[in-house]
Design an enzyme around this catalytic site. Structure first.
Site, PDB file in Angstrom:
ATOM      1  N   LYS A  42       0.762  -1.137  -0.062  1.00  0.00           N
ATOM      2  CA  LYS A  42       0.013  -0.058  -0.137  1.00  0.00           C
ATOM      3  C   LYS A  42       1.131   1.074  -0.085  1.00  0.00           C
ATOM      4  O   LYS A  42       2.074   1.372   0.680  1.00  0.00           O
ATOM      5  CB  LYS A  42      -0.976  -0.207   1.188  1.00  0.00           C
ATOM      6  CG  LYS A  42      -1.922   1.114   1.311  1.00  0.00           C
ATOM      7  CD  LYS A  42      -2.744   0.853   2.524  1.00  0.00           C
ATOM      8  CE  LYS A  42      -3.735   1.769   2.601  1.00  0.00           C
ATOM      9  NZ  LYS A  42      -4.623   1.803   3.806  1.00  0.00           N
TER      10      LYS A  42
ATOM     11  N   SER B 165      -9.704  -0.975   7.298  1.00  0.00           N
ATOM     12  CA  SER B 165      -9.211  -0.815   5.891  1.00  0.00           C
ATOM     13  C   SER B 165      -8.394  -1.832   5.360  1.00  0.00           C
ATOM     14  O   SER B 165      -7.919  -2.110   4.202  1.00  0.00           O
ATOM     15  CB  SER B 165      -8.378   0.578   5.932  1.00  0.00           C
ATOM     16  OG  SER B 165      -8.988   1.750   5.828  1.00  0.00           O
TER      17      SER B 165
ATOM     18  N   SER C  54      -9.731   1.234   3.081  1.00  0.00           N
ATOM     19  CA  SER C  54      -8.820   2.196   2.126  1.00  0.00           C
ATOM     20  C   SER C  54      -7.889   1.556   1.232  1.00  0.00           C
ATOM     21  O   SER C  54      -7.041   1.892   0.480  1.00  0.00           O
ATOM     22  CB  SER C  54      -8.190   3.308   2.966  1.00  0.00           C
ATOM     23  OG  SER C  54      -7.219   2.782   3.911  1.00  0.00           O
TER      24      SER C  54
END
Lengths: 481, 95
Positions: A79, A178, A154
């Site tokens: 990420k 997330s 996310s």
């Protein structure tokens, strides 16, 4: 099965037996990225050359029978909120569009030590603020199971990249769900470890008392492998826990006979999507068939959606408003141009650099922390956080594992919730309480809805009980296979 | 307690953000709606409940007072929007 569709534990064996090379494996993931990522948009940056060079080095070392790390030659996507030295770390934001990190996050350094191969950085809601991956400066990521749907957020890019076989493993981060929610929406496994189990050094901060890095993978065994590589104490993170890391693979397949699985009635309110409720109840029943004992527990505060969402967003936004003061156009990142004085430069830099949701959260957080409102909002939320923790502590005196849905629905359509911030926040009703309590939680794909989209099951355990949690998740995965 | 447009403007100034008048109106509505939701927390009696700022029973994390290597100044400055010699350069502070 194509190489990029396999799991890490299968590939590790095949690499060790010299059936495949790291170069072939990395090339297979890069080819897949070339083929599908134009549509899915799971990646912000791809380091094809660096990954292939690294793969060749691993292959050379293997040819010479040199010792190799446990993830040697396995491609991983990160990420884009984790710092990788010399590469771009954007956090999905315009304000960090061109930011090059001068150091590796500890989790990244641990992956390098394990000889994993970093293939790229994945898309995300800006500064990890969002539940759909639509809040990225680099455009939304699409759900590989259905491109009209969001992948969740996310860590939507990481979950989508694993689901689309663009990578073997990925890391995400989880502040209020997330990792778990996008894993659920994309039909992959996602784990949020105990707060402090994985170092946050080099993880760009959103809400520091809640943020935790977690693995995303195709199955539970891979999640255990990846957690093994990144867990542990780090003197550079004063909130990392200094207790030994157990062997997460050792008891993984030992079964769940005698373990107690708790179900909270609060997690199954009237009006809950029938498919989601049925899936969770069916998951519990199959675990009972596999030897677990089901018990009823009460979570009057921690199972109450409004209390959890209210507490979570007040605390997260308060911490975010403080953490994001660092983006001032001085030390790194975007700076507004023009003949401006210092104050104007701050205002313009931040107003140009942040997206709408980030500004909304900074505003709410600043308001909740400001004089006159602190006690009514922030302190109140901290007190309810205590009640939430106590609810879980009490529940875990009568059960080993808690079982609930991951999210109230399957993946929703792009654009469906973007006009209503509050509606978007409600995606986190099952996940946010877990960060507030600091306990570990995992999302395991279990069923498919009538829309063909995956439904995930969330399992929770007391602090530092990841081994038990993974064992239960492994058993649940067997019942769905 | 309803948030007014004036308060939104004040909070924006504290947060070093600026909004158009239309955005200030929109944010005022959104903030009120979200805070109204947060007001549900007042249903809970928290009299005497200790606030949780952190889940871990950690106090101070000490280490021996030894000098470790620091990142190279050039590496840190490389990311600066503007620099001069070994300093971050900012616009004039006093008009």
């Amino acid at each position: 099965m194509a190489l990029n569709e396999a799991t890490a534990h299968e590939l590790i064996t095949r690499l060790q037996q010299r059936e495949v090379t790291a170069r072939e494996l990395v090339q297979a993931t890069l080819d897949r990225i070339d083929a599908v990522d134009g549509q899915i948009n799971a990646f912000i940056s791809i380091d094809a050359e660096g990954a292939l060079t690294h793969a060749d080095e691993i292959d050379r070392r293997r040819a010479k029978n040199e010792p190799l790390g446990p993830l040697a030659g396995i491609p991983i996507a990160l990420k884009d909120v984790l710092c990788v030295r010399g590469g771009r770390t954007t956090c999905g934001s315009k304000i960090l569009e061109h930011y090059i990190a001068p150091y590796d996050a500890t989790a990244v350094a641990q992956l390098r030590a394990a000889d994993a191969i970093i293939i790229g950085k994945t898309n995300m809601d800006e500064f990890a603020m969002g539940s759909s991956c639509e809040n990225s400066y680099f455009g939304p990521t699409l759900n590989p199971r259905d491109p009209e749907r969001v992948p969740g957020g996310s860590s939507g890019g990481s979950a989508a990249a694993v689901a689309a076989d663009e990578t073997i493993l990925a890391l995400g981060t989880d502040t209020g769900g997330s990792v778990r929610q996008p894993a659920g929406y994309c039909g992959v496994v996602g784990l949020k470890p105990t707060y402090g189990r994985v170092s946050r050094y080099g993880l760009v901060a959103y809400a520091s008392s809640l943020d935790q890095i977690g693995p995303i993978s195709k199955d539970v065994e891979d999640t255990a492998l990846l957690l093994q590589a990144i867990a542990g104490h780090d003197p550079r993170d004063s909130t990392s826990i200094d207790v030994p890391v157990p062997d997460y693979l050792a008891g993984l397949k030992d079964g769940i006979k005698g373990l107690k699985v708790g179900l909270a009635q609060e997690h199954f309110p009237a009006g809950l999507d029938a498919e989601v409720a049925t899936a969770a109840q069916s998951a519990a029943a199959t675990l009972a068939d596999a030897g677990a004992e089901l018990v009823d527990v009460q979570l009057p505060v921690a199972g109450h959606p409004e209390y959890c969402i209210g507490t979570y967003y007040l605390i997260a936004m308060g911490e975010a408003s403080a953490n994001l003061t660092r983006y001032d156009g001085v030390k790194y990142g975007h700076r507004a141009e023009g003949d401006l004085n210092l104050q104007e430069m701050y205002l313009r830099t931040r107003s140009e650099g942040f997206g709408e949701e980030v500004k909304r959260r900074i505003m709410l957080g600043t308001y909740a922390l400001s004089a006159g409102y602190y006690d009514a909002y922030y302190r109140k939320a901290q007190q309810v956080r205590t009640l939430i923790r106590q609810d879980f502590e009490k529940a875990f005196t009568t059960c080993d594992i808690l079982l609930s849905p991951v999210a109230p629905t399957t993946a929703f359509r792009l654009g469906e919730q973007t006009d209503d911030p509050l509606q978007m926040y409600l995606n986190d009703i099952y996940t946010a309480s877990v960060n507030l309590a600091g306990i570990p939680g995992i999302s395991v794909p279990y069923a498919n809805g009538a829309d063909g989209l995956p439904i995930g099951i969330q399992l929770l355990a007391p602090p530092l009980e990841e081994a038990k949690l993974l064992r239960m998740a492994y058993a649940l995965e067997r019942t769905t296979a | 307690m309803a948030v007014t447009v004036e308060e939104v403007r004040g909070v924006a100034a504290l947060a070093r953000l600026s909004f158009s008048p239309a955005d200030e109106e929109r944010l005022t509505g959104e903030l009120n709606r979200i805070l109204q939701y947060m007001d549900r927390l007042n249903e809970l009696d928290t009299e005497g409940v200790e606030p949780t700022s952190h889940v871990l029973p950690l106090a101070n994390a000490f280490r021996p007072d030894e000098v470790d290597p620091s990142p190279a100044v050039a590496d840190i400055l490389a990311a600066a929007p503007q620099r001069q010699e070994s300093y971050f350069k900012v616009p004039r502070i006093i008009d």
